[in-house]
Design an enzyme around this catalytic site. Structure first.
Site, short mmCIF file in Angstrom:
data_model
loop_
_atom_site.label_atom_id
_atom_site.label_comp_id
_atom_site.label_asym_id
_atom_site.label_seq_id
_atom_site.Cartn_x
_atom_site.Cartn_y
_atom_site.Cartn_z
N SER A 13 0.85 -1.05 0.03
CA SER A 13 -0.16 -0.07 0.28
C SER A 13 1.04 0.68 -0.36
O SER A 13 0.73 2.32 -0.70
CB SER A 13 -1.30 0.08 1.02
OG SER A 13 -0.19 0.03 2.54
N ASN A 14 2.03 0.97 0.27
CA ASN A 14 2.69 2.39 0.41
C ASN A 14 3.57 3.19 -1.16
O ASN A 14 3.32 3.91 -1.12
CB ASN A 14 4.45 2.20 1.47
CG ASN A 14 4.25 2.85 3.09
OD1 ASN A 14 3.04 4.35 2.86
ND2 ASN A 14 3.29 1.79 4.54
N ARG A 61 22.01 -14.47 4.25
CA ARG A 61 21.68 -12.98 3.54
C ARG A 61 22.21 -12.45 2.66
O ARG A 61 22.21 -11.53 1.76
CB ARG A 61 22.02 -11.81 5.10
CG ARG A 61 20.86 -11.96 5.98
CD ARG A 61 21.33 -11.32 6.48
NE ARG A 61 20.24 -11.94 7.92
CZ ARG A 61 18.62 -11.76 7.78
NH1 ARG A 61 17.90 -11.31 6.96
NH2 ARG A 61 18.05 -12.17 8.86
N MET A 86 10.21 -6.32 4.21
CA MET A 86 10.32 -7.14 5.34
C MET A 86 11.77 -8.13 5.70
O MET A 86 11.52 -9.14 6.06
CB MET A 86 8.88 -8.00 6.12
CG MET A 86 7.56 -7.28 5.64
SD MET A 86 7.87 -5.72 6.82
CE MET A 86 7.31 -5.97 8.02
N ARG A 87 12.58 -7.63 5.28
CA ARG A 87 13.70 -8.59 5.16
C ARG A 87 15.51 -7.38 5.75
O ARG A 87 15.42 -6.27 6.06
CB ARG A 87 14.50 -8.05 4.14
CG ARG A 87 13.82 -9.30 3.22
CD ARG A 87 13.91 -11.34 2.94
NE ARG A 87 15.22 -11.25 3.43
CZ ARG A 87 16.11 -12.12 3.17
NH1 ARG A 87 15.18 -13.16 4.23
NH2 ARG A 87 16.50 -12.52 3.92
N HIS A 105 8.77 3.08 8.47
CA HIS A 105 8.80 2.63 9.85
C HIS A 105 7.41 2.77 10.24
O HIS A 105 7.02 3.82 10.91
CB HIS A 105 9.85 2.72 10.15
CG HIS A 105 10.17 1.84 11.56
ND1 HIS A 105 10.29 -0.22 11.95
CD2 HIS A 105 9.98 1.87 13.05
CE1 HIS A 105 9.57 -0.22 13.49
NE2 HIS A 105 9.73 0.50 14.02
N LEU A 140 19.58 -0.90 12.84
CA LEU A 140 18.08 -1.60 12.37
C LEU A 140 17.40 0.04 12.54
O LEU A 140 17.22 0.29 13.83
CB LEU A 140 17.78 -3.01 12.77
CG LEU A 140 16.31 -2.74 12.17
CD1 LEU A 140 16.37 -3.26 10.63
CD2 LEU A 140 15.93 -4.68 12.94
N ASP A 141 16.27 0.51 12.25
CA ASP A 141 15.61 1.45 12.13
C ASP A 141 16.08 2.49 13.03
O ASP A 141 15.58 3.28 14.02
CB ASP A 141 14.24 0.37 13.02
CG ASP A 141 13.45 0.20 12.40
OD1 ASP A 141 13.51 0.42 11.24
OD2 ASP A 141 13.25 -1.23 13.02
N GLU A 170 1.03 7.11 6.91
CA GLU A 170 2.53 6.44 6.38
C GLU A 170 2.58 7.45 4.42
O GLU A 170 3.73 6.91 3.97
CB GLU A 170 2.53 5.21 6.14
CG GLU A 170 3.30 4.62 7.54
CD GLU A 170 3.16 2.97 7.18
OE1 GLU A 170 3.40 2.15 6.72
OE2 GLU A 170 2.52 2.48 8.39
C1 GAR Z 1 4.16 -0.74 6.81
O1 GAR Z 1 3.38 -0.50 7.90
C2 GAR Z 1 5.53 -0.01 7.19
O2 GAR Z 1 5.43 0.52 7.40
C3 GAR Z 1 5.99 -1.42 7.83
O3 GAR Z 1 5.43 -3.03 6.92
C4 GAR Z 1 4.11 -2.16 6.65
C5 GAR Z 1 3.62 -2.63 5.02
O4 GAR Z 1 2.91 -2.16 4.17
N1 GAR Z 1 7.31 -1.72 7.48
C6 GAR Z 1 8.11 -1.91 8.88
O5 GAR Z 1 7.89 -2.87 9.02
C7 GAR Z 1 9.54 -2.36 8.35
N2 GAR Z 1 10.04 -2.78 8.95
P1 GAR Z 1 2.39 -1.98 2.66
O6 GAR Z 1 3.05 -3.56 2.56
O7 GAR Z 1 1.07 -2.26 2.61
O8 GAR Z 1 2.76 -0.38 2.55
#
Ligand code: GAR
Length: 212
Positions: A13-14, A61, A86-87, A105, A140-141, A170
């Site tokens: 969605s982002n 990795r 998500m890696r 994030h 990380l983050d 977001e």
């Molecule tokens: C989003 O909320 C993003 O911020 C989060 O995963 C979701 C992905 O949604 N990212 C993390 O947690 C990264 N550590 P999306 O695929 O619909 O954009």
């Protein structure tokens, strides 16, 4: 050709918010670590070039990140954005793209790094939660923050209601951060980012008007 690469793993969605933002680039390429990501279908429907590199096909990795970097480099992007990617990336990968690798994030960093951010925010009883766009560094983050949006937490919130409220923000802040980068408005130093030619209210977004 000015190219933006978006890395996804799932829903996307982002990514969709970025694709619909009419960003000032010539080309956008979406790369997924998961060949079954829903976001790949959305991107294709929007006429966007996609590729996928299945992380499960790699033994570690390092080899996955090397293959991903090869794919990315073939497009010579000006910016790479992680949009629900998500890696955990290796330091080599992160350093290779330092200063042109961004992430979103779902928390007000530096609070709640890692996973399950909404659940943890509720457990801790915080009253304000939100999301952050930052440059990626090896820790990380923890990279320099570009923009944040805050939302209230209400007493009857669940992970799901809170996640939805944050996700709406977001979708506002990620296109804004990317646009600033592409327009050369971000001045990055070791720990902080200055946004040139913008008002403070543009990079600190609070949504007090949200109703329970
Ligand atoms: C989003 O909320 C993003 O911020 C989060 O995963 C979701 C992905 O949604 N990212 C993390 O947690 C990264 N550590 P999306 O695929 O619909 O954009």
């Amino acid at each position: 050709m000015k190219t933006l690469v978006i890395l996804i793993s799932g829903r996307g969605s982002n990514m969709q918010a970025l694709l619909e933002a009419k960003l000032p680039v010539d080309r956008i390429v979406v790369i997924s670590s998961n060949p079954n990501a829903e976001g790949l279908i959305t991107a294709t429907e929007l006429g966007i070039q996609t590729a996928s590199i299945d992380h499960r096909a790699f033994s570690d990795r390092e080899t996955f990140d090397a293959a991903l970097a090869d794919e990315i480099d073939s497009y010579q992007p000006v910016l790479i954005v992680l949009a629900g990617f998500m890696r955990i990336l290796t330091d080599d990968f992160v350093l290779r793209y330092q200063g042109r690798l961004m992430n979103i994030h779902p928390s007000l960093l530096p609070a709640f790094t890692g996973l399950r951010t909404h659940q943890r925010a509720l457990q801790e009883g915080v009253k304000i939660h939100g999301c952050t766009v930052h440059f990626v560094t090896p820790k990380l983050d923890h990279g320099p923050i570009v923009i944040q949006a805050a939302v209230p937490i209400f007493p009857n919130d669940t992970d799901k209601t809170l996640a939805e409220r944050v996700l709406q923000q977001e979708h506002r802040i990620y296109p804004q951060a990317v646009r600033w980068f592409l327009q050369g408005q971000l001045k990055l130093s070791a720990r902080t980012v200055v946004v040139n030619d913008a008002r403070v209210h543009d990079w600190v977004i609070y949504s007090p008007g949200l109703q329970e």
